[in-house]
Design an enzyme around this catalytic site. Structure first.
Site, PDB file in Angstrom:
ATOM      1  N   HIS A 107       0.606  -1.429   0.334  1.00 43.92           N
ATOM      2  CA  HIS A 107       0.385  -0.326  -0.048  1.00 43.92           C
ATOM      3  C   HIS A 107       1.143   1.165  -0.226  1.00 43.92           C
ATOM      4  CE1 HIS A 107       1.429  -1.164   4.162  1.00 43.92           C
ATOM      5  NE2 HIS A 107       0.911   0.135   4.081  1.00 43.92           N
ATOM      6  N   HIS A 109       0.782   5.998   0.402  1.00 38.70           N
ATOM      7  CA  HIS A 109      -0.054   6.656   1.701  1.00 38.70           C
ATOM      8  C   HIS A 109       0.666   7.637   1.044  1.00 38.70           C
ATOM      9  CE1 HIS A 109       0.490   4.341   5.657  1.00 38.70           C
ATOM     10  NE2 HIS A 109       1.175   3.351   5.242  1.00 38.70           N
TER      11      HIS A 109
END
Length: 144
Positions: A107, A109
């Site tokens: 992932h 940010h």
């Protein structure tokens, strides 16, 4: 967790992708899901996770899926910029526990930054108000 442990299909992001755990969605397509961080470091802190992969980190992301995924990361970053008009934007990704990774599904940010404002500590205190996150998500989604 080391860089090359086994993928855990029960990690929180995998559960979100399967619809087993709710999240405040910004966008979703066949490549990625973008959603608001429940413990934002700044207003508009958004996460983008790839779909249909078992990549714990960037090192494990299949080459053929990396380009389309990064296009989604860029599109969400652009939408955050247009919606929130920050002074700067941090786009970051961690690989392994020593680097700061806490959820072992790849992932990125996206964290808007404003001049003179410090980042809040991640997961410091309780989760953000869901209605507030939905309002921000709607503002960002309007630019996708």
């Amino acid at each position: 967790m080391t860089l090359h442990d086994s993928y855990d299909p029960d990690n929180i992001f995998a559960k979100m992708l399967r619809g087993e755990v709710p999240c405040v969605k910004v966008m979703e397509d066949d490549v990625a899901l973008a959603f608001m961080d429940i413990f934002p470091q700044a207003e508009g802190h958004t996460l983008v996770v790839p779909k249909d992969v078992e990549a714990r980190n960037l090192l494990e992301m299949p080459d053929d899926k990396l380009g389309p995924y990064m296009q989604r990361v860029q599109a969400v970053t652009r939408a955050v910029e247009k919606a929130l008009k920050p002074d700067g934007i941090v786009v970051t990704q961690f690989n392994g526990a020593p680097a700061g990774q806490t959820v072992y599904h790849l992932h990125f940010h996206i964290i808007p930054r404003r001049e003179g404002e410090s980042l809040r500590r991640h997961a410091d205190g309780g989760p953000a108000d869901t209605d507030s996150l939905k309002g921000i998500a709607d503002r960002i989604a309007a630019f996708l």
